[in-house]
Design an enzyme around this catalytic site. Structure first.
Site, mmCIF file in Angstrom:
data_model
loop_
_atom_site.group_PDB
_atom_site.id
_atom_site.type_symbol
_atom_site.label_atom_id
_atom_site.label_comp_id
_atom_site.label_asym_id
_atom_site.label_seq_id
_atom_site.Cartn_x
_atom_site.Cartn_y
_atom_site.Cartn_z
ATOM 1 N N LEU A 12 -8.248 -77.685 32.397
ATOM 2 C CA LEU A 12 -9.081 -76.918 33.316
ATOM 3 C C LEU A 12 -10.553 -77.295 33.170
ATOM 4 C CD1 LEU A 12 -9.612 -74.640 35.330
ATOM 5 C CD2 LEU A 12 -9.603 -73.039 33.400
ATOM 6 N N TYR A 139 0.719 -66.054 20.823
ATOM 7 C CA TYR A 139 -0.268 -66.582 21.780
ATOM 8 C C TYR A 139 -0.715 -65.476 22.743
ATOM 9 C CZ TYR A 139 -1.854 -69.123 25.984
ATOM 10 O OH TYR A 139 -2.552 -69.556 27.086
ATOM 11 N N TRP A 165 1.214 -71.511 34.260
ATOM 12 C CA TRP A 165 1.905 -72.778 34.541
ATOM 13 C C TRP A 165 0.927 -73.867 35.023
ATOM 14 C CZ3 TRP A 165 7.502 -72.507 36.805
ATOM 15 C CH2 TRP A 165 8.257 -71.556 36.122
HETATM 16 N N1 LIG Z 1 -1.858 -74.592 30.271
HETATM 17 C C1 LIG Z 1 -1.254 -73.542 30.832
HETATM 18 O O1 LIG Z 1 -0.122 -73.625 31.332
HETATM 19 C C2 LIG Z 1 -1.960 -72.222 30.913
HETATM 20 C C3 LIG Z 1 -1.264 -71.123 31.445
HETATM 21 C C4 LIG Z 1 -1.903 -69.891 31.517
HETATM 22 C C5 LIG Z 1 -3.211 -69.759 31.089
HETATM 23 N N2 LIG Z 1 -3.853 -70.839 30.556
HETATM 24 C C6 LIG Z 1 -5.224 -70.649 30.100
HETATM 25 O O2 LIG Z 1 -6.056 -71.512 30.860
HETATM 26 C C7 LIG Z 1 -7.163 -71.917 30.056
HETATM 27 C C8 LIG Z 1 -7.304 -73.419 30.106
HETATM 28 O O3 LIG Z 1 -6.132 -73.989 29.569
HETATM 29 P P1 LIG Z 1 -5.849 -75.551 29.633
HETATM 30 O O4 LIG Z 1 -4.493 -75.711 30.203
HETATM 31 O O5 LIG Z 1 -6.998 -76.261 30.244
HETATM 32 O O6 LIG Z 1 -5.770 -75.848 28.072
HETATM 33 P P2 LIG Z 1 -6.022 -77.181 27.260
HETATM 34 O O7 LIG Z 1 -5.802 -78.374 28.139
HETATM 35 O O8 LIG Z 1 -5.261 -77.042 25.998
HETATM 36 O O9 LIG Z 1 -7.581 -77.117 26.961
HETATM 37 C C9 LIG Z 1 -8.131 -76.227 26.036
HETATM 38 C C10 LIG Z 1 -9.336 -76.905 25.441
HETATM 39 O O10 LIG Z 1 -9.950 -75.998 24.529
HETATM 40 C C11 LIG Z 1 -10.373 -76.758 23.429
HETATM 41 N N3 LIG Z 1 -10.581 -75.936 22.253
HETATM 42 C C12 LIG Z 1 -9.670 -75.494 21.351
HETATM 43 N N4 LIG Z 1 -10.287 -74.792 20.392
HETATM 44 C C13 LIG Z 1 -11.610 -74.784 20.688
HETATM 45 C C14 LIG Z 1 -12.747 -74.220 20.078
HETATM 46 N N5 LIG Z 1 -12.668 -73.529 18.927
HETATM 47 N N6 LIG Z 1 -13.955 -74.404 20.660
HETATM 48 C C15 LIG Z 1 -14.059 -75.108 21.801
HETATM 49 N N7 LIG Z 1 -13.022 -75.689 22.415
HETATM 50 C C16 LIG Z 1 -11.804 -75.511 21.868
HETATM 51 C C17 LIG Z 1 -9.271 -77.764 23.224
HETATM 52 O O11 LIG Z 1 -9.733 -78.817 22.419
HETATM 53 P P3 LIG Z 1 -8.713 -79.571 21.417
HETATM 54 O O12 LIG Z 1 -7.753 -80.288 22.313
HETATM 55 O O13 LIG Z 1 -9.627 -80.449 20.646
HETATM 56 O O14 LIG Z 1 -8.058 -78.504 20.600
HETATM 57 C C18 LIG Z 1 -8.989 -78.178 24.662
HETATM 58 O O15 LIG Z 1 -9.840 -79.238 25.057
HETATM 59 C C19 LIG Z 1 -6.916 -71.327 28.670
HETATM 60 O O16 LIG Z 1 -7.617 -70.117 28.553
HETATM 61 C C20 LIG Z 1 -5.431 -71.038 28.653
HETATM 62 O O17 LIG Z 1 -5.120 -69.981 27.763
HETATM 63 C C21 LIG Z 1 -3.268 -72.066 30.476
#
Ligand SMILES: NC(=O)c1ccc[n+]([C@@H]2O[C@H](COP(=O)([O-])OP(=O)(O)OC[C@H]3O[C@@H](n4cnc5c(N)ncnc54)[C@H](OP(=O)(O)O)[C@@H]3O)[C@@H](O)[C@H]2O)c1
Length: 302
Positions: A12, A139, A165
């Site tokens: 995102l 989580y 998702w």
């Molecule tokens: N993916 C899904 O299906 C999904 C579904 C529902 C909600 N969400 C929510 O949507 C949002 C975005 O998710 P996404 O899919 O983009 O996740 P993502 O691809 O895993 O990205 C999360 C990012 O946060 C970084 N991060 C982790 N710990 C951190 C810290 N302490 N300080 C700063 N950055 C940190 C990670 O870096 P590293 O890779 O270095 O750890 C990664 O770059 C999140 O809030 C997630 O909970 C996601």
């Protein structure tokens, strides 16, 4: 307004930065500047660093029209969270609390991205924003604690936006994994008893920027692509997009595919609160998937 994106290297976060680049070039856009910071530049679990960065971003010389912080940083490995909930808590709950406290000091707005996993996943109709929460795993518990911290610390200038998702050009996700497995193995089984709304991170990013520009009443909103499906059906549609025979995907059950963390059986989030404040609806998940392959097919093929 100036926008600060945390977690800028994630799915995102990367799409938010791509879109902010485009919006900045548009003279009619509400965005005049942005910064996208990955974990190395801003660890949201470090309160002193969070405070220093947000103070710097909010300096009057940098901000016209206010600062909006979009927190796209998270611990998203749901299975690993079961083994180390306190580490997940530091990022998913304490991190947003640090951001909210720092935003309160400089009158910034915080958009906290959250998840369908805050619900038990046992419903049979789309979850409304005020439905009872009840996470089934670590989580979801940590993400719910993050929501609660943000709303308590920044009640009048925060948004909690739940999504589900998510897949995108950057990082690992179901679309890439299923494409690769189908190619490598020639056959793949996917669960057909979990329903949700696949959401392209670029559409979610656009929705979050629309919300930041419109600034509706603070509170909880849901933002996913429209419609619902199962992981099995989603996988078959992905096969068609990548040019493989959808029949290589066969249905299985959650019970036959045990994982450390429980998965919600039903993850569909109602868009009602989003639409009620006049925010534009996100397109259907099928249209979004087609658009995602048009825009980033080489990456999504895994
Ligand atoms: N993916 C899904 O299906 C999904 C579904 C529902 C909600 N969400 C929510 O949507 C949002 C975005 O998710 P996404 O899919 O983009 O996740 P993502 O691809 O895993 O990205 C999360 C990012 O946060 C970084 N991060 C982790 N710990 C951190 C810290 N302490 N300080 C700063 N950055 C940190 C990670 O870096 P590293 O890779 O270095 O750890 C990664 O770059 C999140 O809030 C997630 O909970 C996601």
């Amino acid at each position: 307004m100036r926008v600060l994106v945390t977690g800028a290297a994630g799915q995102l976060g990367a799409d938010l930065c791509r879109l902010l680049e485009v919006r900045m070039a548009d003279p009619d856009s509400a965005v005049h500047a942005y910064a996208g910071l990955g974990r190395v530049e801003l660890d949201i679990a470090d309160p002193a660093r969070v405070r220093a960065v947000i103070r710097d971003q909010a300096r009057p010389a940098k901000v016209q029209g206010g600062l909006v912080v979009i927190n796209a940083a998270a611990w998203t490995d749901v299975d690993a969270a079961e083994a180390d909930e306190s580490a997940a808590y530091a990022i998913n709950a304490a991190g947003p609390a640090h951001l909210a406290a720092a935003c309160a000091e400089v009158d910034a707005i915080l958009v906290q991205v959250s998840t369908d996993y805050v619900f038990a996943g046992t419903a049979n109709k789309p979850y409304e924003t005020d439905d009872e929460t009840g996470p089934a795993g670590a989580y979801g518990r940590t993400k719910l604690a993050g929501e609660e911290a943000v709303r308590a610390l920044l009640p009048t200038s925060s948004y909690v936006v739940r999504t589900a998702w998510v897949y995108g050009q950057t990082g690992r996700n179901f679309v890439k994994t299923i494409s690769r497995l189908a190619r490598e193995r020639g056959a793949v089984s996917v669960v057909d008893d979990q329903a949700g709304s696949p959401t392209w991170s670029a559409d979610l990013a656009a929705g979050l920027l629309d919300l930041a520009a419109a600034q509706p009443p603070p509170g909880v909103y849901h933002c996913t692509n429209a419609g619902e499906t199962t992981w099995f059906d989603f996988a078959r549609v992905i096969m068609a997009e990548v040019g493989l025979d959808p029949q290589v995907v066969s249905p299985t059950t959650t019970a036959a595919f045990p994982r450390p963390a429980a998965r919600p059986a039903y993850s569909v989030l109602s868009a009602r609160s989003w639409l009620d404040v006049g925010l534009p609806p996100l397109r259907s998940w099928r249209e979004a998937l087609r658009a995602a392959f048009d825009a980033a097919g080489a990456d999504l093929r895994g």
